[in-house]
Design a protein around this motif. Sequence first.
Motif, PDB file in Angstrom:
ATOM      1  N   THR A 203       7.300   4.051  -0.904  1.00 30.95           N
ATOM      2  CA  THR A 203       7.292   2.759  -1.640  1.00 30.95           C
ATOM      3  C   THR A 203       6.169   2.093  -1.172  1.00 30.95           C
ATOM      4  N   GLY A 204       6.044   1.115  -1.820  1.00 36.89           N
ATOM      5  CA  GLY A 204       5.073   0.235  -1.355  1.00 36.89           C
ATOM      6  C   GLY A 204       5.526  -1.387  -0.662  1.00 36.89           C
ATOM      7  N   ALA A 205       4.183  -1.834  -0.830  1.00 33.98           N
ATOM      8  CA  ALA A 205       4.291  -3.427  -0.878  1.00 33.98           C
ATOM      9  C   ALA A 205       4.860  -4.638  -1.659  1.00 33.98           C
ATOM     10  N   ASP A 342       7.444   1.355  -7.108  1.00 33.49           N
ATOM     11  CA  ASP A 342       6.518   0.091  -7.594  1.00 33.49           C
ATOM     12  C   ASP A 342       6.653  -0.340  -8.602  1.00 33.49           C
ATOM     13  N   TRP A 343       6.724  -0.389  -9.604  1.00 33.13           N
ATOM     14  CA  TRP A 343       5.846  -0.199 -10.589  1.00 33.13           C
ATOM     15  C   TRP A 343       7.103  -1.002 -11.912  1.00 33.13           C
ATOM     16  N   ILE A 353       1.217  -5.056 -10.252  1.00 32.70           N
ATOM     17  CA  ILE A 353       0.435  -4.081 -10.454  1.00 32.70           C
ATOM     18  C   ILE A 353      -0.734  -3.885 -10.013  1.00 32.70           C
ATOM     19  N   GLU A 354      -1.585  -5.054  -9.351  1.00 35.70           N
ATOM     20  CA  GLU A 354      -2.943  -4.560  -8.769  1.00 35.70           C
ATOM     21  C   GLU A 354      -2.274  -4.669  -7.478  1.00 35.70           C
ATOM     22  N   VAL A 355      -1.266  -4.952  -6.998  1.00 36.66           N
ATOM     23  CA  VAL A 355      -0.540  -4.318  -5.872  1.00 36.66           C
ATOM     24  C   VAL A 355      -0.450  -2.681  -5.187  1.00 36.66           C
ATOM     25  N   ARG A 358      -3.675  -0.811  -6.031  1.00 36.56           N
ATOM     26  CA  ARG A 358      -3.946  -0.131  -4.518  1.00 36.56           C
ATOM     27  C   ARG A 358      -4.011   0.231  -3.726  1.00 36.56           C
ATOM     28  N   GLU A 359      -2.768   0.747  -3.996  1.00 43.73           N
ATOM     29  CA  GLU A 359      -1.898   1.893  -2.542  1.00 43.73           C
ATOM     30  C   GLU A 359      -1.638   3.103  -2.914  1.00 43.73           C
ATOM     31  N   VAL A 360      -1.962   3.415  -4.679  1.00 47.36           N
ATOM     32  CA  VAL A 360      -1.932   4.866  -5.047  1.00 47.36           C
ATOM     33  C   VAL A 360      -3.361   5.232  -5.794  1.00 47.36           C
TER      34      VAL A 360
END
Length: 481
Positions: A203-205, A342-343, A353-355, A358-360
Amino acid sequence: MTLYEQLRLRASRRSFLGQAACGMGSVALASLLNPKLFAETKSQDSKAQKWPGVVRPLHHPAKVKRVIYLYMAGGASHLETFDYKPKLAEMNGKPMPASITAGQPIAQLQGQKLNCLGPTHPFKKCGKSGQEISTIFPKLAEVADDLCIIRSLKTEAINHDPAHTFMNTGTTISGRPSMGSWLWYGLGSDSDNLPGFVVLTSTGASGQQQPIAQRQWHSGFLPSQFQGVHFRSKGDPVLYVSNPNGVTPERQRDVVTATQDLNKLHNDEVDDPEIATRISQYEMAFRMQTSVPGLMDVKNETKETLDLYGTRGGDGTFAANCLLARRLAERGVRFIQLYHRDWDHHGGVKNGIEVVAREVDQPMTALIRDLKRTGLWDDTLIIWGSEFGRTPMSQGNNGRDHHIKGFSMWMAGGAIKGGLTHGATDDFGYNAVTDVVTVHDMHATMLHLFGIDHERLTIRVQGRDFRLTDVSGKVVREVLA
């Protein structure tokens, strides 16, 4: 009373009748109906032989040995990633034409006023092929000529859980085998010490943590030994596999061997396939106790490699999982699935979606580059995609609802035609209209690359032959190198 005598007493009347019914006539009939049946049968000892797969020989020459599936759980918007729509941008804020949406399945926007929401990020033509990719993926744009972008995917389930189930198993009905389980069952694993199907999650931010149920990597009605194993890239990688303090590998080997012998003795009496599975799983768990620590230890990776992925490993991120995916591929794991959760952008799709992009972006690009330099590229299939796309209509605070009629994914690897855009949606990104690709088509294509005819990898359950592609599916040959 001896243990053998106790087990004989425990053998049920049903098991006795079941075994007594297996006379020479039924054996002969079974061999006529399925000549491969006894060719596939191997004697079992206490150490459980490695599963060889049922597709022997292959239906045709294979082009890949493994798949790494980058699964963007929640529904990545095709309109912000790989499918630019100038007409939709022109219509931003205006009513969506009723001729497009009338009578169509719409999730949470049903009965509401439908206004167009144009692409929230610009696109650029990338690489020599001129692939159109959103600027939220600057790293991926550098390898655009390695990607085959499919813009015409469609699916059948509009809510997350059944959509995940359909994408993974080819049906919305829970309890069917996942695609990784089908591959492991069909081909076996190239690894002696690791499962043939491994799942990694992250998972991300952004906080859009789409729930993922373990049934998405379940073996269904296949033996449970083919279920995907969930690895963790942070902390103890596999729960309950590590030995407690004071237990040496030698003592653990003694325990496993004794348990295997007891299970085999019981299986000789009752002939239960799940006991055979239990025997093999005990053995796999023991082997994993020695192999998993080496898998997770990235100290031998160069600083260049760690910088390429943007991780030092062991931090539970998508980047760490991409690095582990390459290490699993090197060790012969057949199906490696990475979920990033996180989508699900029902609101604020532009920033959200920008965040997550950046994670992937850096890790998945690093994976492509790393597979090339380690010699794994030519026989690895990479798939990137979600359970569905997002609507061209606005929802709430400039978000997008679930969408099943047209969305995007990409494939890459030595067996895939890079620098290609396949299929198209209409001017609004609503309906797939050219070279439509279904989920069953995607599954058929994946199996084809492994040397499997999707119509021939079947198993009979409750009087019916089941397969991953259900009763449809065709190989999308246009995307193959």
